[in-house]
Design a protein around this motif. Structure first.
Motif, mmCIF file in Angstrom:
data_model
loop_
_atom_site.group_PDB
_atom_site.id
_atom_site.type_symbol
_atom_site.label_atom_id
_atom_site.label_comp_id
_atom_site.label_asym_id
_atom_site.label_seq_id
_atom_site.Cartn_x
_atom_site.Cartn_y
_atom_site.Cartn_z
ATOM 1 N N ILE A 12 81.580 19.750 63.005
ATOM 2 C CA ILE A 12 81.777 21.378 63.270
ATOM 3 C C ILE A 12 82.712 21.065 64.556
ATOM 4 C CG2 ILE A 12 80.889 23.526 63.686
ATOM 5 C CD1 ILE A 12 78.449 21.468 62.028
ATOM 6 N N THR A 13 83.814 22.299 64.684
ATOM 7 C CA THR A 13 84.462 22.131 65.888
ATOM 8 C C THR A 13 84.619 23.679 66.268
ATOM 9 O OG1 THR A 13 86.546 22.366 64.521
ATOM 10 C CG2 THR A 13 85.907 20.043 65.306
ATOM 11 N N VAL A 14 84.977 23.893 67.642
ATOM 12 C CA VAL A 14 85.267 25.204 68.158
ATOM 13 C C VAL A 14 86.552 25.090 68.805
ATOM 14 C CG1 VAL A 14 82.663 25.635 68.420
ATOM 15 C CG2 VAL A 14 83.840 24.627 70.207
ATOM 16 N N SER A 15 87.259 26.132 69.128
ATOM 17 C CA SER A 15 88.373 26.333 69.940
ATOM 18 C C SER A 15 88.019 26.776 71.196
ATOM 19 C CB SER A 15 89.222 27.391 69.335
ATOM 20 O OG SER A 15 88.700 28.800 69.568
ATOM 21 N N LYS A 16 89.033 26.594 72.082
ATOM 22 C CA LYS A 16 88.587 26.818 73.423
ATOM 23 C C LYS A 16 88.708 28.325 73.781
ATOM 24 C CE LYS A 16 93.394 26.733 74.864
ATOM 25 N NZ LYS A 16 94.317 26.240 75.982
ATOM 26 N N SER A 17 88.821 29.242 72.698
ATOM 27 C CA SER A 17 88.298 30.580 73.136
ATOM 28 C C SER A 17 86.989 31.164 72.177
ATOM 29 C CB SER A 17 89.440 31.592 72.366
ATOM 30 O OG SER A 17 89.775 31.167 71.019
ATOM 31 N N THR A 18 86.315 30.126 71.687
ATOM 32 C CA THR A 18 85.028 30.319 71.032
ATOM 33 C C THR A 18 83.957 30.836 72.128
ATOM 34 O OG1 THR A 18 85.545 28.745 69.344
ATOM 35 C CG2 THR A 18 83.206 29.710 69.924
ATOM 36 N N LEU A 27 74.994 25.410 67.359
ATOM 37 C CA LEU A 27 74.393 24.265 67.597
ATOM 38 C C LEU A 27 72.848 24.437 67.199
ATOM 39 C CD1 LEU A 27 75.312 23.381 71.478
ATOM 40 C CD2 LEU A 27 76.302 22.462 69.309
ATOM 41 N N LEU A 28 72.330 25.404 67.230
ATOM 42 C CA LEU A 28 70.921 25.803 66.817
ATOM 43 C C LEU A 28 70.914 25.703 65.095
ATOM 44 C CD1 LEU A 28 69.708 28.481 69.176
ATOM 45 C CD2 LEU A 28 68.795 26.308 69.088
ATOM 46 N N ALA A 29 71.732 26.320 64.676
ATOM 47 C CA ALA A 29 72.002 26.808 63.247
ATOM 48 C C ALA A 29 72.304 25.309 62.488
ATOM 49 C CB ALA A 29 72.824 27.564 62.725
ATOM 50 N N ARG A 30 73.082 24.561 63.005
ATOM 51 C CA ARG A 30 73.396 23.339 62.391
ATOM 52 C C ARG A 30 72.599 21.898 62.811
ATOM 53 N NH1 ARG A 30 77.884 23.190 59.075
ATOM 54 N NH2 ARG A 30 78.684 25.179 58.753
ATOM 55 N N HIS A 31 71.661 22.217 63.919
ATOM 56 C CA HIS A 31 70.647 21.157 64.297
ATOM 57 C C HIS A 31 71.474 20.155 64.901
ATOM 58 C CE1 HIS A 31 67.414 23.254 62.562
ATOM 59 N NE2 HIS A 31 68.011 23.250 61.454
ATOM 60 N N VAL A 32 72.664 20.424 65.672
ATOM 61 C CA VAL A 32 73.341 19.505 66.551
ATOM 62 C C VAL A 32 73.324 19.732 68.072
ATOM 63 C CG1 VAL A 32 74.995 18.905 64.532
ATOM 64 C CG2 VAL A 32 75.575 20.779 66.098
ATOM 65 N N SER A 33 73.512 18.566 68.742
ATOM 66 C CA SER A 33 73.495 18.682 70.103
ATOM 67 C C SER A 33 74.848 18.997 70.838
ATOM 68 C CB SER A 33 72.900 17.454 70.715
ATOM 69 O OG SER A 33 73.562 16.589 70.319
ATOM 70 N N GLY A 34 75.909 18.965 70.055
ATOM 71 C CA GLY A 34 77.138 19.145 70.566
ATOM 72 C C GLY A 34 78.444 19.344 69.708
ATOM 73 N N VAL A 35 79.565 19.994 70.220
ATOM 74 C CA VAL A 35 80.547 20.103 69.244
ATOM 75 C C VAL A 35 81.864 19.844 69.957
ATOM 76 C CG1 VAL A 35 79.670 21.812 67.819
ATOM 77 C CG2 VAL A 35 80.624 22.471 69.870
ATOM 78 N N PRO A 36 82.824 19.010 69.336
ATOM 79 C CA PRO A 36 84.356 18.942 69.997
ATOM 80 C C PRO A 36 85.020 20.504 69.873
ATOM 81 C CG PRO A 36 83.765 17.663 68.099
ATOM 82 C CD PRO A 36 82.559 18.685 67.989
ATOM 83 N N VAL A 37 85.690 20.484 71.143
ATOM 84 C CA VAL A 37 86.645 21.619 71.292
ATOM 85 C C VAL A 37 88.058 21.047 70.748
ATOM 86 C CG1 VAL A 37 87.407 23.338 72.969
ATOM 87 C CG2 VAL A 37 85.114 22.338 73.223
ATOM 88 N N VAL A 38 88.683 21.834 69.920
ATOM 89 C CA VAL A 38 90.034 21.342 69.373
ATOM 90 C C VAL A 38 90.916 22.428 69.619
ATOM 91 C CG1 VAL A 38 88.838 19.829 67.813
ATOM 92 C CG2 VAL A 38 89.536 22.053 67.215
ATOM 93 N N ASP A 39 92.162 21.883 69.779
ATOM 94 C CA ASP A 39 93.279 23.074 69.825
ATOM 95 C C ASP A 39 93.728 23.273 68.267
ATOM 96 O OD1 ASP A 39 94.933 20.864 69.009
ATOM 97 O OD2 ASP A 39 96.161 20.518 70.778
ATOM 98 N N ASP A 40 94.735 24.064 68.205
ATOM 99 C CA ASP A 40 95.504 24.414 67.064
ATOM 100 C C ASP A 40 95.676 23.396 65.973
ATOM 101 O OD1 ASP A 40 94.729 27.317 67.784
ATOM 102 O OD2 ASP A 40 96.931 27.692 68.578
ATOM 103 N N THR A 41 96.143 22.223 66.503
ATOM 104 C CA THR A 41 96.570 21.243 65.799
ATOM 105 C C THR A 41 95.223 20.132 65.319
ATOM 106 O OG1 THR A 41 96.999 19.613 67.549
ATOM 107 C CG2 THR A 41 98.656 20.938 66.696
ATOM 108 N N GLY A 42 94.126 20.333 65.720
ATOM 109 C CA GLY A 42 93.051 19.673 65.541
ATOM 110 C C GLY A 42 92.863 18.630 66.861
ATOM 111 N N ARG A 43 93.367 18.502 67.630
ATOM 112 C CA ARG A 43 93.482 17.552 68.673
ATOM 113 C C ARG A 43 92.016 17.886 69.655
ATOM 114 N NH1 ARG A 43 95.541 16.860 74.205
ATOM 115 N NH2 ARG A 43 96.420 19.011 74.064
ATOM 116 N N VAL A 44 91.234 16.872 69.856
ATOM 117 C CA VAL A 44 90.312 16.972 70.934
ATOM 118 C C VAL A 44 90.759 17.493 72.149
ATOM 119 C CG1 VAL A 44 88.326 16.089 71.601
ATOM 120 C CG2 VAL A 44 88.877 15.792 69.159
ATOM 121 N N LEU A 45 90.169 18.533 72.747
ATOM 122 C CA LEU A 45 90.302 18.858 74.025
ATOM 123 C C LEU A 45 89.250 18.423 75.010
ATOM 124 C CD1 LEU A 45 91.935 22.442 73.458
ATOM 125 C CD2 LEU A 45 93.223 20.248 73.938
#
Length: 67
Positions: A12-18, A27-45
């Motif tokens: 599951i990813t988020v954008s820098k404007s999330t 994080l709570l709903a998906r039971h994960v401890s972190g998420v990658p932040v990606v740009d519009d092309t999917g590149r990890v920021l």
């Protein structure tokens, strides 16, 4: 044991404007401890983790205490 044995396969990813509150809920709903932040092309920021959120809340608490 290898990373492939314990990693989350559905990323599951988020954008820098999330909004931060939305990330915390995600994080709570998906039971994960972190998420990658990606740009519009999917590149990890970067990455936002539970620890990042906890430190931010702690920093804000200290600001309010000292005021």
């Amino acid at each position: 044991m290898l990373v492939k044995d314990i990693m989350t396969r559905t990323v599951i990813t988020v954008s820098k404007s999330t909004p931060v509150e939305e990330i915390a809920k995600l994080l709570l709903a998906r039971h994960v401890s972190g998420v990658p932040v990606v740009d519009d092309t999917g590149r990890v920021l970067g990455l936002v983790s539970e620890g990042d959120l906890m430190r931010r809340v702690a920093d804000l608490s200290l600001i309010h205490i000292s005021e």
